[in-house]
Scaffold this active site. Sequence first.
Site, short mmCIF file in Angstrom:
data_model
loop_
_atom_site.label_atom_id
_atom_site.label_comp_id
_atom_site.label_asym_id
_atom_site.label_seq_id
_atom_site.Cartn_x
_atom_site.Cartn_y
_atom_site.Cartn_z
N GLY A 26 10.07 30.61 -7.41
CA GLY A 26 10.80 29.66 -6.58
C GLY A 26 10.27 28.25 -6.71
O GLY A 26 9.28 27.99 -7.41
N SER A 27 10.94 27.33 -6.01
CA SER A 27 10.60 25.91 -6.15
C SER A 27 9.26 25.57 -5.52
O SER A 27 8.55 24.69 -6.00
CB SER A 27 11.72 25.05 -5.55
OG SER A 27 11.90 25.37 -4.18
N ASP A 80 2.94 32.82 -3.02
CA ASP A 80 4.39 32.99 -3.12
C ASP A 80 5.08 32.11 -2.07
O ASP A 80 4.42 31.56 -1.18
CB ASP A 80 4.73 34.48 -2.89
CG ASP A 80 6.04 34.87 -3.55
OD1 ASP A 80 6.83 33.98 -3.93
OD2 ASP A 80 6.28 36.09 -3.69
N ALA A 82 8.85 31.83 0.50
CA ALA A 82 9.72 32.71 1.29
C ALA A 82 10.98 31.96 1.68
O ALA A 82 11.00 30.73 1.68
CB ALA A 82 9.00 33.20 2.54
N GLY A 96 15.51 33.95 -4.93
CA GLY A 96 15.45 33.75 -6.39
C GLY A 96 15.55 35.06 -7.15
O GLY A 96 15.33 35.09 -8.36
N GLU A 102 7.65 40.49 -6.88
CA GLU A 102 6.88 39.77 -5.86
C GLU A 102 6.24 40.75 -4.88
O GLU A 102 5.08 40.59 -4.49
CB GLU A 102 7.78 38.79 -5.10
CG GLU A 102 8.20 37.60 -5.96
CD GLU A 102 9.23 36.69 -5.31
OE1 GLU A 102 9.28 35.51 -5.67
OE2 GLU A 102 10.01 37.16 -4.46
C1 5RP Z 1 12.24 34.34 -4.98
C2 5RP Z 1 11.68 34.12 -3.63
C3 5RP Z 1 11.24 32.73 -3.29
O1 5RP Z 1 9.90 32.77 -2.91
C4 5RP Z 1 12.09 32.22 -2.17
O2 5RP Z 1 13.45 32.26 -2.55
C5 5RP Z 1 11.70 30.79 -1.77
O3 5RP Z 1 12.06 29.91 -2.79
P1 5RP Z 1 11.86 28.34 -2.66
O4 5RP Z 1 10.39 28.09 -2.67
O5 5RP Z 1 12.57 27.78 -3.86
O6 5RP Z 1 12.50 27.90 -1.37
O7 5RP Z 1 11.57 34.99 -2.81
O8 5RP Z 1 12.69 35.67 -5.11
#
Ligand code: 5RP
Length: 225
Positions: A26-27, A80, A82, A96, A102
């Site tokens: 993710g970002s 990670d 969320a 994502g 994960e």
């Molecule tokens: C990917 C995920 C990401 O951690 C989640 O979508 C958060 O993404 P972002 O940091 O882009 O908001 O679970 O599977």
Amino acid sequence: MNGKYNASKLALSLIKDEMTIGIGSGSTVEVFLNLLGEKIRNERLRIYGIPSSYQAMLVGLRNGIILTDLAERQPDICIDGADQVDSQLNCIKGGGAALTREKILAHASEKVFILVDESKLVEKLSMPVPIEVLPFAYGYVFKKLSSICKPKLREGKGKVGPLITDNGNFIIDCDFGVLSDPEAIEAELNSIAGIVENGVFTSELIDAVIVGSDSSAKFRKPEFR
Ligand code: 5RP
């Protein structure tokens, strides 16, 4: 953007030379990896990483992380992001579509840290729960899910038809409304044959959530820790 940056900055202080990181996707994780890359270059560190997705793999490689896998190393720490975090620090992940790897990395890691900006905080989890499903089982699983939630097959972007995960599977986003008992829903979903994993990450799995605001970041630990 500052919230992600400030959470990532604080998480960086947890990383020591020779560590192995379970790398989420993710970002927010990308912001963290870019900062880590600078630290690796400046301090000449050796950092190993086990990526949860092709995105994490490519961003990790670009930042000088030595890629490895679970057959070779156990992660010291999992970093990670969320999609939602409730007041008890239960999370929904999988925006994502990387939730299965994960979750495996979170279970396999000594410590688990979730990095979010304040926009992810909610009192109760309520977004649709991403569920990774074996394509062979899709019809059966969709019917089973229809009796407990509103399921929707996630469409791909830049391709026609369903999104295909890095594991070759489909994602069904399952709308339960408010999740009154995340632990029970996680267990119920994983008891359906053909579901590979679901995006409910309960607080037992998490050592701390690092919440970044525009000006700072802080650790929030589950009550039982
Ligand atoms: C990917 C995920 C990401 O951690 C989640 O979508 C958060 O993404 P972002 O940091 O882009 O908001 O679970 O599977």
